[in-house]
Scaffold this motif. Structure first.
Motif, PDB file in Angstrom:
ATOM      1  N   LEU A 148      -6.577 -13.920 -52.565  1.00  0.00           N
ATOM      2  CA  LEU A 148      -6.431 -12.588 -53.142  1.00  0.00           C
ATOM      3  C   LEU A 148      -5.816 -11.670 -52.089  1.00  0.00           C
ATOM      4  O   LEU A 148      -6.501 -11.159 -51.211  1.00  0.00           O
ATOM      5  N   ASP A 149      -4.517 -11.495 -52.167  1.00  0.00           N
ATOM      6  CA  ASP A 149      -3.775 -10.751 -51.148  1.00  0.00           C
ATOM      7  C   ASP A 149      -2.582 -10.074 -51.823  1.00  0.00           C
ATOM      8  O   ASP A 149      -1.511 -10.665 -51.961  1.00  0.00           O
ATOM      9  N   GLU A 150      -2.772  -8.836 -52.246  1.00  0.00           N
ATOM     10  CA  GLU A 150      -1.768  -8.148 -53.051  1.00  0.00           C
ATOM     11  C   GLU A 150      -0.451  -7.925 -52.313  1.00  0.00           C
ATOM     12  O   GLU A 150       0.623  -8.014 -52.900  1.00  0.00           O
ATOM     13  N   ASP A 151      -0.512  -7.621 -51.018  1.00  0.00           N
ATOM     14  CA  ASP A 151       0.732  -7.306 -50.299  1.00  0.00           C
ATOM     15  C   ASP A 151       1.272  -8.490 -49.490  1.00  0.00           C
ATOM     16  O   ASP A 151       2.246  -8.359 -48.759  1.00  0.00           O
ATOM     17  N   HIS A 152       0.609  -9.639 -49.605  1.00  0.00           N
ATOM     18  CA  HIS A 152       1.088 -10.883 -48.988  1.00  0.00           C
ATOM     19  C   HIS A 152       1.277 -10.768 -47.473  1.00  0.00           C
ATOM     20  O   HIS A 152       2.218 -11.327 -46.913  1.00  0.00           O
TER      21      HIS A 152
ATOM     22  N   SER B  24      -6.892  -9.782 -46.560  1.00  0.00           N
ATOM     23  CA  SER B  24      -7.451  -9.515 -47.885  1.00  0.00           C
ATOM     24  C   SER B  24      -8.616  -8.541 -47.795  1.00  0.00           C
ATOM     25  O   SER B  24      -9.205  -8.341 -46.724  1.00  0.00           O
TER      26      SER B  24
ATOM     27  N   ASP C 126      -4.317  -3.024 -49.040  1.00  0.00           N
ATOM     28  CA  ASP C 126      -3.745  -4.256 -49.582  1.00  0.00           C
ATOM     29  C   ASP C 126      -2.512  -3.998 -50.437  1.00  0.00           C
ATOM     30  O   ASP C 126      -2.056  -4.886 -51.155  1.00  0.00           O
ATOM     31  N   SER C 127      -1.970  -2.796 -50.330  1.00  0.00           N
ATOM     32  CA  SER C 127      -0.720  -2.494 -51.030  1.00  0.00           C
ATOM     33  C   SER C 127       0.435  -2.299 -50.050  1.00  0.00           C
ATOM     34  O   SER C 127       1.576  -2.084 -50.461  1.00  0.00           O
TER      35      SER C 127
END
Length: 511
Positions: free
Chosen positions: A110-114, A118, A135-136
């Protein structure tokens, strides 16, 4: 599978529909396991039994066959027709796919901004590496060099940001500049990941509902406890029902020395990892930017799997050779030179001497045998070797010659690490490299000097890994040895630590 003669009522639940049937009165756990199709015996091999008893070994195959007929006759749902694969069960298949993806890639699921950080604790999240504070935005993550001194926002997630109203200087600059902040990472195996199976899952005298209270957390963390490990432990224990002991780590000591290092840790350890598997996605999962992140202290600790395997018939043929070890570690170091910022340090840790396992545990009763006060670790090791599911038949073996030969290979591989470090200490552009003998022997020495016994530092269930007490002692040894080898490797003590604590408290939670 520890009792000798039991009455087996088999209860199977599928979609709230229960099937109950009974095997023969003399059905041993081994026969029950074979009857259900969970255990199998390869053609030409003798059946494996947990506690050999001649009276129950007679006509083993015939009795298993009769038990199998009972199972099939009562199996209305067809669960046991062709054996069990839990990942084929409805509702479980998707979970298995998710876990397989994590196991293969070793980065947060779960890692929105890669950015490989997390806000979620498990699934390779903040239990493994510092919690993301945004995380954005991939530019904001633990270990980053602060942007504009973090005058308006926290770009490196250490909880220090804003401007001192009196001096008009950014707190990050005022409190951290010149203190040489850095992070810590470990590239390792299940020892560094801190593999731990709760003892009260297997000891009938201790089992309870409370023992499974944190089951989802444990499974999502691959049955590892990086948040309590020697390299990246976080200093607290919220799971006392299933794991006990002090928490100490290199990261905790690094943060105590300089609170500007808050959250700058990465546990890149994988169960089963060995030197030859580091370039299969493990070392690549280390998150560090040479231009925009701070230096790191990296601990390369693959301490057993290059000599450990489950190939009982030809274990030595599957061990890493000295030539392979050298090539593997050089390949990893070359890669790290493309990822680590300047002024980093890499420690190559030698392999363990696993003979300590059998020497200290063999005569003791394994947890699954305590109810009957039998089934020693020696029997446990031999049983797993028979099943060919042992993680290390070289050391988890009642044959002393095999154990000694395994240690000899471990010594040869450690010699390669030592030679690589000696000949390449200042060769790389972004870090120096040093060799460190495996800390377990020193940890045992310290423990014994305090009146402890060696077995008290080992995991009781698998009889292979160091337990929580062993992990904490290992952290102490690594820290002390590293400072002797490389004075100043962890940076100076930050004189502003007390003020940081006053201004920013805990600097942001880990979970």
């Amino acid at each position: 599978m520890t009792s000798s003669i039991v009455t087996h009522d088999i209860i199977v639940s599928t979609d709230h529909d229960f099937t109950t049937f009974r095997l023969a009165e003399d059905a041993s756990p081994d026969r029950a396991c074979h009857a259900l199709g969970i255990c199998t015996t390869d053609p030409g091999r003798q059946p494996c039994v947990s506690i050999p008893e001649p009276s129950l070994l007679a006509d083993f195959e015939e009795r298993v066959k009769r038990g199998r007929e009972i199972v099939i006759r009562h199996d209305r749902h067809g669960i046991f027709q062709a054996g069990i694969n839990i990942c084929d069960l409805p509702g479980i298949k998707e979970i298995c796919k998710l876990i397989d993806n994590i196991f293969d890639n070793h980065v947060p699921a779960l890692d929105e901004d890669h950015d490989s950080f997390s806000t979620y604790p498990t699934l390779r999240g903040s239990a493994w590496r510092g919690k993301d504070c945004d995380d954005s935005n991939p530019q904001r993550h633990p270990g980053a060099v602060p942007v504009d001194d973090d005058a308006s926002s926290d770009s490196n997630c250490n909880g220090i940001y804003g401007t001192d109203p009196k001096t008009k200087v950014a707190y990050e600059k005022e409190l951290c500049a010149g203190t040489e902040p850095r992070g810590v990472a470990v590239l390792g195996d299940s020892i560094s990941a801190h593999f731990h199976l709760p003892e009260n899952w297997f000891d009938a005298t201790q089992i309870s509902a409370a023992a499974f209270k944190h089951l989802d957390f444990i499974v999502e963390n691959e049955i590892d406890w990086p948040e309590m490990s020697s390299a990246t432990g976080l200093g607290f224990n919220n799971w006392t029902e299933v794991i006990q002991g002090p928490v100490d780590s290199v990261y905790m000591r690094l943060r105590e020395r300089n609170r500007c290092n808050h959250k700058d840790y990465q546990n890149i350890a994988v169960n089963g990892a060995r030197s030859g598997s580091m370039d299969s996605g493990i070392m690549e999962s280390l998150a560090r930017n040479q231009e925009t992140d701070r230096p790191m202290v990296v601990i390369y600790a693959l301490v057993g799997n290059d000599v450990c395997n489950g190939h009982v018939d030809d274990t030595f043929a599957h061990m890493t050779t000295p030539q392979q070890m050298r090539a593997n570690v050089l390949r990893t170091l070359e890669y790290l030179d493309t990822r680590l910022p300047k002024n980093s340090t890499v420690f190559l840790v030698g392999l363990a001497d696993g003979r300590v396992l059998y020497d200290s545990l063999s005569h003791r009763i394994h947890p699954i045998g305590r109810f009957w006060n039998r089934f020693t670790y020696s029997q446990f090791y031999d049983y797993f070797n028979c099943l060919q599911v042992t993680p290390c038949c070289g050391w988890m073996n009642s044959n002393s010659t095999v154990r000694n030969m395994t240690t000899q290979r471990a010594i040869e591989l450690s010699a390669q690490l030592q030679d690589v470090a000696a000949k390449n200490q200042t060769y790389y552009n972004h870090f120096n490299v040093h060799y460190m003998a495996n800390p377990i022997n020193k940890a045992i020495e310290v423990w014994n000097a305090k009146g402890g016994q060696t077995w008290q530092l080992l995991e009781p269930v698998d009889g292979f890994h160091s337990n929580q007490y062993g992990q904490a002692l290992t952290a102490q040894i690594i820290w002390e040895v590293a400072e002797k080898l490389v004075p100043g490797v962890f940076g100076p003590t930050n004189p502003n630590n007390q003020r940081i604590a006053q201004l920013f408290g805990d600097q942001g939670a880990y979970f």
